[in-house]
Design a protein around this motif. Sequence first.
Motif, PDB file in Angstrom:
ATOM      1  N   ILE A  52       6.891  19.355  19.551  1.00 35.88           N
ATOM      2  CA  ILE A  52       7.380  20.693  19.219  1.00 35.88           C
ATOM      3  C   ILE A  52       7.715  20.770  17.734  1.00 35.88           C
ATOM      4  O   ILE A  52       8.355  19.890  17.174  1.00 35.88           O
ATOM      5  N   GLY A  53       7.243  21.837  17.108  1.00 35.94           N
ATOM      6  CA  GLY A  53       7.451  22.009  15.680  1.00 35.94           C
ATOM      7  C   GLY A  53       8.841  22.527  15.355  1.00 35.94           C
ATOM      8  O   GLY A  53       9.580  22.991  16.229  1.00 35.94           O
ATOM      9  N   ALA A  54       9.181  22.460  14.090  1.00 39.32           N
ATOM     10  CA  ALA A  54      10.511  22.893  13.648  1.00 39.32           C
ATOM     11  C   ALA A  54      10.725  24.387  13.898  1.00 39.32           C
ATOM     12  O   ALA A  54      11.819  24.804  14.281  1.00 39.32           O
ATOM     13  N   ALA A  55       9.684  25.187  13.701  1.00 43.25           N
ATOM     14  CA  ALA A  55       9.822  26.635  13.912  1.00 43.25           C
ATOM     15  C   ALA A  55      10.111  26.942  15.378  1.00 43.25           C
ATOM     16  O   ALA A  55      10.970  27.766  15.692  1.00 43.25           O
ATOM     17  N   ALA A  56       9.419  26.271  16.285  1.00 42.86           N
ATOM     18  CA  ALA A  56       9.652  26.479  17.718  1.00 42.86           C
ATOM     19  C   ALA A  56      11.023  25.948  18.113  1.00 42.86           C
ATOM     20  O   ALA A  56      11.732  26.570  18.909  1.00 42.86           O
ATOM     21  N   ARG A  57      11.414  24.812  17.568  1.00 44.36           N
ATOM     22  CA  ARG A  57      12.724  24.225  17.871  1.00 44.36           C
ATOM     23  C   ARG A  57      13.840  25.205  17.492  1.00 44.36           C
ATOM     24  O   ARG A  57      14.822  25.357  18.200  1.00 44.36           O
ATOM     25  N   SER A 104      10.490  38.441  12.722  1.00 45.79           N
ATOM     26  CA  SER A 104       9.583  37.283  12.681  1.00 45.79           C
ATOM     27  C   SER A 104       9.768  36.342  13.870  1.00 45.79           C
ATOM     28  O   SER A 104       8.897  35.530  14.167  1.00 45.79           O
ATOM     29  N   GLU A 105      10.893  36.434  14.575  1.00 47.58           N
ATOM     30  CA  GLU A 105      11.146  35.576  15.732  1.00 47.58           C
ATOM     31  C   GLU A 105      10.820  36.270  17.056  1.00 47.58           C
ATOM     32  O   GLU A 105      10.699  35.606  18.084  1.00 47.58           O
ATOM     33  N   PRO A 115      -2.472  31.726  22.015  1.00 46.23           N
ATOM     34  CA  PRO A 115      -1.112  31.897  21.482  1.00 46.23           C
ATOM     35  C   PRO A 115      -1.016  31.388  20.046  1.00 46.23           C
ATOM     36  O   PRO A 115      -1.783  30.515  19.622  1.00 46.23           O
ATOM     37  N   SER A 116      -0.056  31.921  19.329  1.00 46.13           N
ATOM     38  CA  SER A 116       0.219  31.405  17.989  1.00 46.13           C
ATOM     39  C   SER A 116       0.665  29.949  18.124  1.00 46.13           C
ATOM     40  O   SER A 116       1.021  29.495  19.207  1.00 46.13           O
ATOM     41  N   ALA A 117       0.666  29.219  17.030  1.00 44.85           N
ATOM     42  CA  ALA A 117       1.061  27.803  17.073  1.00 44.85           C
ATOM     43  C   ALA A 117       2.497  27.658  17.591  1.00 44.85           C
ATOM     44  O   ALA A 117       2.779  26.789  18.419  1.00 44.85           O
ATOM     45  N   VAL A 118       3.393  28.518  17.120  1.00 47.30           N
ATOM     46  CA  VAL A 118       4.787  28.455  17.563  1.00 47.30           C
ATOM     47  C   VAL A 118       4.880  28.855  19.035  1.00 47.30           C
ATOM     48  O   VAL A 118       5.585  28.212  19.821  1.00 47.30           O
ATOM     49  N   GLY A 119       4.150  29.895  19.414  1.00 47.98           N
ATOM     50  CA  GLY A 119       4.135  30.316  20.805  1.00 47.98           C
ATOM     51  C   GLY A 119       3.602  29.231  21.722  1.00 47.98           C
ATOM     52  O   GLY A 119       4.148  28.980  22.799  1.00 47.98           O
TER      53      GLY A 119
END
Length: 184
Positions: A78-83, A103-104, A169-173
């Motif tokens: 899991i990336g920092a943005a998703a975290r 943006s979230e 999905p987006s990378a964060v999604g």
Amino acid sequence: MSRTAYPFHSDDISLLARSLVKQWAEQTEPPGHVQMLNMLARAVGYQNFQHFRSEAEARPAIQLAPPPLVESAEPPSIGAAARKLLRHFDEHGRLHRWPSKFSEQGPCLWPIWARIPAHRTMTEREVNEYIKLGEVLGDHVLLRRELVNYKLLERTLDGREYRRLEQAPSAVGLDLIRHFASRV
């Protein structure tokens, strides 16, 4: 003989009770088992128990595991943005607050989108049930509207039919979807 459990939910217990009292009064004798099942189903908006059961079986069987004992026990991928977005979800992967930052908002819709079945035309009620599985903030209408606005869900002009729009999905999604799926 094993039995399948079907979750039963009523938005308003007072309306449920009124409906049951009214239906019971129409009976000449106390209702039997099947009659009672039909009464309960009708009290929450279904035609009968068969209708309720078919809708319940069509819902995704998503039961997420309890939260990890250690807060940092997240999958390493899991990336920092998703975290950072995990704070908007409860320990079961349900959205419990709508992000104030634009943006979230979009990325937080992906786990809800993932719970909606693909390649299926649904009624507004059916879509609402899938959305409610992914949220506890109590505003499925906002989430349904945002899923349409973000082009993750489409609906007819009269609002009678809904379909999930298939896309990557987006990378964060994707990180959020994988994170919650890995906890099943």
